[in-house]
Design an enzyme around this catalytic site. Sequence first.
Site, PDB file in Angstrom:
ATOM      1  N   TYR A 182      -1.400  -0.064  10.424  1.00 43.38           N
ATOM      2  CA  TYR A 182      -1.716  -0.714   9.149  1.00 43.38           C
ATOM      3  C   TYR A 182      -0.540  -0.594   8.188  1.00 43.38           C
ATOM      4  O   TYR A 182      -0.070  -1.590   7.616  1.00 43.38           O
ATOM      5  CB  TYR A 182      -2.983  -0.082   8.539  1.00 43.38           C
ATOM      6  CG  TYR A 182      -3.218  -0.497   7.101  1.00 43.38           C
ATOM      7  CD1 TYR A 182      -3.569  -1.810   6.790  1.00 43.38           C
ATOM      8  CD2 TYR A 182      -3.078   0.426   6.053  1.00 43.38           C
ATOM      9  CE1 TYR A 182      -3.763  -2.196   5.468  1.00 43.38           C
ATOM     10  CE2 TYR A 182      -3.280   0.050   4.742  1.00 43.38           C
ATOM     11  CZ  TYR A 182      -3.620  -1.266   4.447  1.00 43.38           C
ATOM     12  OH  TYR A 182      -3.810  -1.643   3.141  1.00 43.38           O
TER      13      TYR A 182
ATOM     14  N   THR B  80       0.818  -1.209   0.000  1.00 38.86           N
ATOM     15  CA  THR B  80       0.000   0.000   0.000  1.00 38.86           C
ATOM     16  C   THR B  80       0.854   1.262   0.000  1.00 38.86           C
ATOM     17  O   THR B  80       1.977   1.267   0.532  1.00 38.86           O
ATOM     18  CB  THR B  80      -0.904   0.007   1.258  1.00 38.86           C
ATOM     19  OG1 THR B  80      -1.451   1.302   1.433  1.00 38.86           O
ATOM     20  CG2 THR B  80      -0.127  -0.333   2.516  1.00 38.86           C
TER      21      THR B  80
HETATM   22  N1  LIG Z   1      -8.833  -1.117  -0.865  1.00 36.80           N
HETATM   23  C1  LIG Z   1      -7.761  -0.334  -0.984  1.00 36.80           C
HETATM   24  O1  LIG Z   1      -7.869   0.863  -1.332  1.00 36.80           O
HETATM   25  C2  LIG Z   1      -6.372  -0.887  -0.733  1.00 36.80           C
HETATM   26  C3  LIG Z   1      -5.278  -0.031  -0.869  1.00 36.80           C
HETATM   27  C4  LIG Z   1      -4.008  -0.535  -0.644  1.00 36.80           C
HETATM   28  C5  LIG Z   1      -3.822  -1.866  -0.331  1.00 36.80           C
HETATM   29  N2  LIG Z   1      -4.903  -2.680  -0.197  1.00 36.80           N
HETATM   30  C6  LIG Z   1      -4.659  -4.085   0.151  1.00 36.80           C
HETATM   31  O2  LIG Z   1      -5.389  -4.912  -0.729  1.00 36.80           O
HETATM   32  C7  LIG Z   1      -5.749  -6.124  -0.075  1.00 36.80           C
HETATM   33  C8  LIG Z   1      -7.217  -6.406  -0.310  1.00 36.80           C
HETATM   34  O3  LIG Z   1      -7.982  -5.323   0.190  1.00 36.80           O
HETATM   35  P1  LIG Z   1      -9.543  -5.180  -0.089  1.00 36.80           P
HETATM   36  O4  LIG Z   1      -9.833  -3.750  -0.244  1.00 36.80           O
HETATM   37  O5  LIG Z   1      -9.954  -6.125  -1.155  1.00 36.80           O
HETATM   38  O6  LIG Z   1     -10.130  -5.638   1.322  1.00 36.80           O
HETATM   39  P2  LIG Z   1     -11.255  -6.722   1.667  1.00 36.80           P
HETATM   40  O7  LIG Z   1     -11.475  -6.612   3.136  1.00 36.80           O
HETATM   41  O8  LIG Z   1     -12.414  -6.590   0.763  1.00 36.80           O
HETATM   42  O9  LIG Z   1     -10.512  -8.089   1.320  1.00 36.80           O
HETATM   43  C9  LIG Z   1      -9.692  -8.779   2.215  1.00 36.80           C
HETATM   44  C10 LIG Z   1     -10.094 -10.233   2.141  1.00 36.80           C
HETATM   45  O10 LIG Z   1      -9.198 -10.986   2.953  1.00 36.80           O
HETATM   46  C11 LIG Z   1      -9.956 -11.846   3.809  1.00 36.80           C
HETATM   47  N3  LIG Z   1      -9.140 -12.058   4.999  1.00 36.80           N
HETATM   48  C12 LIG Z   1      -8.746 -11.133   5.910  1.00 36.80           C
HETATM   49  N4  LIG Z   1      -7.981 -11.703   6.846  1.00 36.80           N
HETATM   50  C13 LIG Z   1      -7.876 -13.014   6.509  1.00 36.80           C
HETATM   51  C14 LIG Z   1      -7.215 -14.125   7.079  1.00 36.80           C
HETATM   52  N5  LIG Z   1      -6.490 -13.999   8.195  1.00 36.80           N
HETATM   53  N6  LIG Z   1      -7.310 -15.337   6.477  1.00 36.80           N
HETATM   54  C15 LIG Z   1      -8.027 -15.487   5.339  1.00 36.80           C
HETATM   55  N7  LIG Z   1      -8.687 -14.456   4.752  1.00 36.80           N
HETATM   56  C16 LIG Z   1      -8.608 -13.248   5.344  1.00 36.80           C
HETATM   57  C17 LIG Z   1     -11.248 -11.134   4.050  1.00 36.80           C
HETATM   58  O11 LIG Z   1     -12.305 -11.996   4.442  1.00 36.80           O
HETATM   59  C18 LIG Z   1     -11.499 -10.483   2.695  1.00 36.80           C
HETATM   60  O12 LIG Z   1     -12.193 -11.334   1.825  1.00 36.80           O
HETATM   61  C19 LIG Z   1      -5.365  -5.950   1.387  1.00 36.80           C
HETATM   62  O13 LIG Z   1      -4.163  -6.628   1.616  1.00 36.80           O
HETATM   63  C20 LIG Z   1      -5.155  -4.459   1.521  1.00 36.80           C
HETATM   64  O14 LIG Z   1      -4.214  -4.149   2.523  1.00 36.80           O
HETATM   65  C21 LIG Z   1      -6.174  -2.228  -0.382  1.00 36.80           C
END
Ligand SMILES: NC(=O)c1ccc[n+]([C@@H]2O[C@H](COP(=O)([O-])OP(=O)(O)OC[C@H]3O[C@@H](n4cnc5c(N)ncnc54)[C@H](O)[C@@H]3O)[C@@H](O)[C@H]2O)c1
Length: 326
Positions: free
Chosen positions: A142, A118
Site C-alpha cells: 500500500y 499517506t
Molecule cells: N483513511 C485514512 O486514514 C487514510 C490515510 C492516508 C491516506 N488515505 C488515502 O485517502 C484516500 C481516500 O481514502 P478513504 O479513507 O476515503 O477510503 P474509501 O475507501 O472510503 O474511499 C475510496 C473511494 O475510492 C473509490 N475507488 C476505489 N478504487 C477506485 C477506482 N479504481 N475507480 C473509481 N473509484 C475507486 C471507492 O469506491 C471509494 O469511494 C485514499 O487514496 C487513501 O489511500 C486515507
Amino acid sequence: MKKILVTGGAGYIGSHTTNALIENGFEVVIIDDLSTGFECLLHPKAKFYRGCVTDAETTASILTKENIDGVIHFAAKIVVPESISQPLNYYNNNTVGVIRTLEACKKAGVKKFVFSSTAAVYGNGSNALVNESTPTAPLNPYGFSKLMSEQLIKDVEVEFGLKSVILRYFNVAGASQSKKYGQITKNASHLIKIACEAAVGKRSEMFITGDDYNTPDGTGVRDYIHVEDLADAHVAALNYLMAGGDSQTLNCGYGHGASVKEVINTIKKVSGVDFKVSIGPRRVGDADSIVSDNTKIKKILNWNPKRDNLELICRSAYEWEKELNL
Ligand SMILES: NC(=O)c1ccc[n+]([C@@H]2O[C@H](COP(=O)([O-])OP(=O)(O)OC[C@H]3O[C@@H](n4cnc5c(N)ncnc54)[C@H](O)[C@@H]3O)[C@@H](O)[C@H]2O)c1
C-alpha cells in the site's frame, strides 16, 4: 466558478472534501466505482459518474465534457493487510489508477492535481516527528503504491506542466459535525472506527495489535487528524494551485500523537461503555510511531486546523457509528 473532478468522492474522505469544496464555492463532479464507496455519501449537489479510474478514456471524456479545472484523486484501495495479500490488485488500482488519471489529464489539458498520499510512505517513522525530507521507506505494498504514484505525479510536470499538491495524510478519523458524512468502510482496519464499533455493540470485543512496540506504553503511536480539517486542507491546496502555486509535497497531521491505549480510553470515555479489549499479535507492516511535522503545510497553505482535539474526534466518530445502520 471552478469545477473539480473528485475521484473516489463516494468514499470517506472524498465525501467530506466534496462537501467542503461545495461550501467553498466549487462545483464538483465525482467519479467512483463504488467498490468501497457508498451512494448515500454522494453529495446531492455533485454530479456523479460511476466508473473506474483505471479507464483513462472514461476519465478523459468526463474531464473534457465537464470542462474540469482541477482533479483531486482519492480513488484507491487502502487496507494495509489486504495490500500484502493482494499486491497486484493494489498496484493496479492505486498506481496504474494514477497513471491512467494522469493520462486523462494530459489528454484533456487539466494541469492542477491534488493527490491523497499517506504517512505510510515513511515506514517506521522512529520516535521523532517526520518531515517531508525524512527518507521514505514504506513497509507494505500500500505504501509503495502511493510512493510510486507520488513519483509519477512529480515526473509528469516535465511532460505536460502538471502542478500538484501531494498531501501525505496521517491517521484520518471522525465524522462531519452535520452528521451527514462519516466513515462506513466495511471491515475497516482503522483503530477509531473499530473501537466505536465495539462501543456501540457491533463487535463483542476488540484487539490491540501488539503492545511491545518501542513507545511509552508499548502500543503504536499515530497522529490522528479530524476528517473535516483534512477536507479543509484540500480546499486550501486547490486555492493555492489555482493562484499559480508551485508543486508541493506536504504532511497533513496535527504534529502530536496518541497511543492505541489512549485512543481506546478516549472512546470509552466519550461513549461511557467499557467494552472488552484484548491484546493480540502485531500486524505485519505496522510502525512503532508516526507523527507529522506539519510546519510546511501551515506555512505554504496557511492551513489552520480547527478540530485538533482527540476527544472531539472520538466523539464525532462515536456519534456517527451510533446512527449508522449499514
Ligand atoms: N483513511 C485514512 O486514514 C487514510 C490515510 C492516508 C491516506 N488515505 C488515502 O485517502 C484516500 C481516500 O481514502 P478513504 O479513507 O476515503 O477510503 P474509501 O475507501 O472510503 O474511499 C475510496 C473511494 O475510492 C473509490 N475507488 C476505489 N478504487 C477506485 C477506482 N479504481 N475507480 C473509481 N473509484 C475507486 C471507492 O469506491 C471509494 O469511494 C485514499 O487514496 C487513501 O489511500 C486515507
